[in-house]
Motif scaffolding. Sequence first.
Motif, short mmCIF file in Angstrom:
data_model
loop_
_atom_site.label_atom_id
_atom_site.label_comp_id
_atom_site.label_asym_id
_atom_site.label_seq_id
_atom_site.Cartn_x
_atom_site.Cartn_y
_atom_site.Cartn_z
N TYR A 1 39.61 39.64 43.44
CA TYR A 1 40.13 38.26 43.28
C TYR A 1 41.53 38.66 42.33
O TYR A 1 41.26 39.40 41.37
CB TYR A 1 39.53 37.29 42.69
N PRO A 2 42.53 38.24 42.88
CA PRO A 2 43.73 38.60 41.94
C PRO A 2 43.74 38.12 40.54
O PRO A 2 43.32 36.92 40.40
CB PRO A 2 45.10 38.00 42.72
N SER A 3 44.13 38.76 39.41
CA SER A 3 44.30 38.27 38.09
C SER A 3 45.31 36.93 37.94
O SER A 3 46.34 36.80 38.67
CB SER A 3 44.90 39.49 37.22
N GLY A 4 44.81 36.03 37.19
CA GLY A 4 45.58 34.99 37.02
C GLY A 4 45.23 33.72 37.71
O GLY A 4 45.91 32.84 37.76
N GLY A 5 44.51 33.98 38.62
CA GLY A 5 43.81 32.67 39.43
C GLY A 5 42.66 32.28 39.04
O GLY A 5 42.26 32.34 37.74
N TRP A 6 41.67 31.46 39.80
CA TRP A 6 40.60 30.99 39.68
C TRP A 6 39.34 31.47 40.40
O TRP A 6 38.20 31.05 40.47
CB TRP A 6 40.65 29.51 39.81
N GLY A 7 39.51 33.07 40.56
CA GLY A 7 38.26 33.93 40.96
C GLY A 7 38.21 33.99 42.55
O GLY A 7 39.19 33.44 42.99
N PRO A 8 37.37 34.64 43.04
CA PRO A 8 37.17 35.03 44.34
C PRO A 8 37.09 33.82 45.29
O PRO A 8 36.38 32.59 44.91
CB PRO A 8 36.01 35.71 44.51
#
Length: 527
Positions: A503-510
Amino acid sequence: MSPTTPSTTSNTSASSTGRATRPNPLRDPEDKRLPVIAGPCCMVLFGVTGDLARKKIMPAIYDLANRGLLPPGFSLVGFARRDWADQDFGKIVHDAVSQYARTPFHESVWDNLAEGFRFVPGTFDDDEAFDLLSATVDQLQRERGTGGNTAFYLSIPPGFFGQVCEQLARSGLATPRDGSWRRVVIEKPFGHDLKSARELNAIVEGVFPPDSVFRIDHYLGKETVQNLLALRFANQMFEPIWNSNYIDHVQITMAEDIGVAGRAGYYDGIGAARDVIQNHLLQLLALTAMEEPISFQAEHLRAEKEKVLASVRLPKDLAKATARGQYAPGWQGSEKVIGFLDEEGIKKGSTTETFAALKIEVDTRRWAGVPFYLRTGKRLAKRVTEIAVVFKRAPHLPFTDTATEELGQNAIVIRVQPDEGITLRFGSKVPGTQMEVRDVTMDFGYGSSFTEKSPEAYERLILDVLLGDSPLFPRHEEVELSWRILDPVEKFWSRQHAKLEQYPSGGWGPTCSDEMMARDGREWRMP
């Protein structure tokens, strides 16, 4: 009021009119400690060179002294493999206090505290060092009036617990003399599965009796976590609806915006679930779901928490009821950050999760049919820990569809950190001639409601150790019950087909975490 003068508190307070108010229902009426000041004692700190000692333990000790909650003769003994004199250790403590203490620095407080600093150089397998440590503790009893009362703080990796405990037993340090007490403080992790937790417990309790073992879970020392008990049991308005008749589900979130932050050696192979869910989040779940205890004494609080943990049931299909992932490169605010697999010290192809989510149920009459969703992760959008109790929708709404089309579900959100407080979400009419209802929030914040700043968790927990007050410390039964819950999940994840999503850093997860909620017709709160 001077920094060394303790404030006087009482179970009965006075209002501005001078009339006595009702006693605080969360204080034990038999508790006569007024004010709550530790008696004569000293603390031996193992692991003085670590980040925990430097950033949390040492500053907390100074803050307690600054608040007048430590006895004048309190002494701190450092133990480490360093060629230091007492004054060298004093400088280490001074630097830590200067950088991380919560309360202002006062020379008079510091001078009195520093008089009790001692340092013993040595390794954990050094018999002579522990004999010298024993002689130092005896010397402090004579010179500083500690009464021989000693707390041993093991701020060290769990792999050394056994060796240190054996040395404390061999040297006689673990044995109280002349009416004194000896206690041991250990930090998480309490093992890495049920088997290792039992082995660790056997080692520690083979030297110290159970009532003298204090397992630190710093979340339980946070003011807002303790306020959860006040919210539930000191207010008539909440407890009648705190059940499956009104509550749809509960979400417990601990999100971090940082990466492994130099902890790669510890974190790789441990993962988010073992690091956070097994202890912090399951303890928050137990406090949220527990029945009202007979009293707030340690044994009664533990009994109710253990009942909750014993009644937890995992879904049969863990593929649909769990989610995990690793943070990938991305943006943390305006900063570009690397992914977990690119962090220094992480093994190539590591399958350690940095995000974990889990759905569980509590098989009791109060909570039958109410799912609890737990999630934790690193490199998420913001740092936040909260408990969100989400209520069912009203069974009938006498409004047109357009009047309530954006109306969500009522919720009580307990914010544990960083902005400690409680938020109520409910529907309210929008000003105007038409009947239009929208969600609004009513907010209580510690910072704005109380003039006194909340103490750090370690202040409360260290003081409780010195007082022998143990309601906030989990016993080995709670630890083992927590591992009984998590072990099947870890075994499932260890299989080759268990999904580990980037999951991309800075988001809310997978996305698999969102899919887990969507299967139940729900979605995660965005704090």
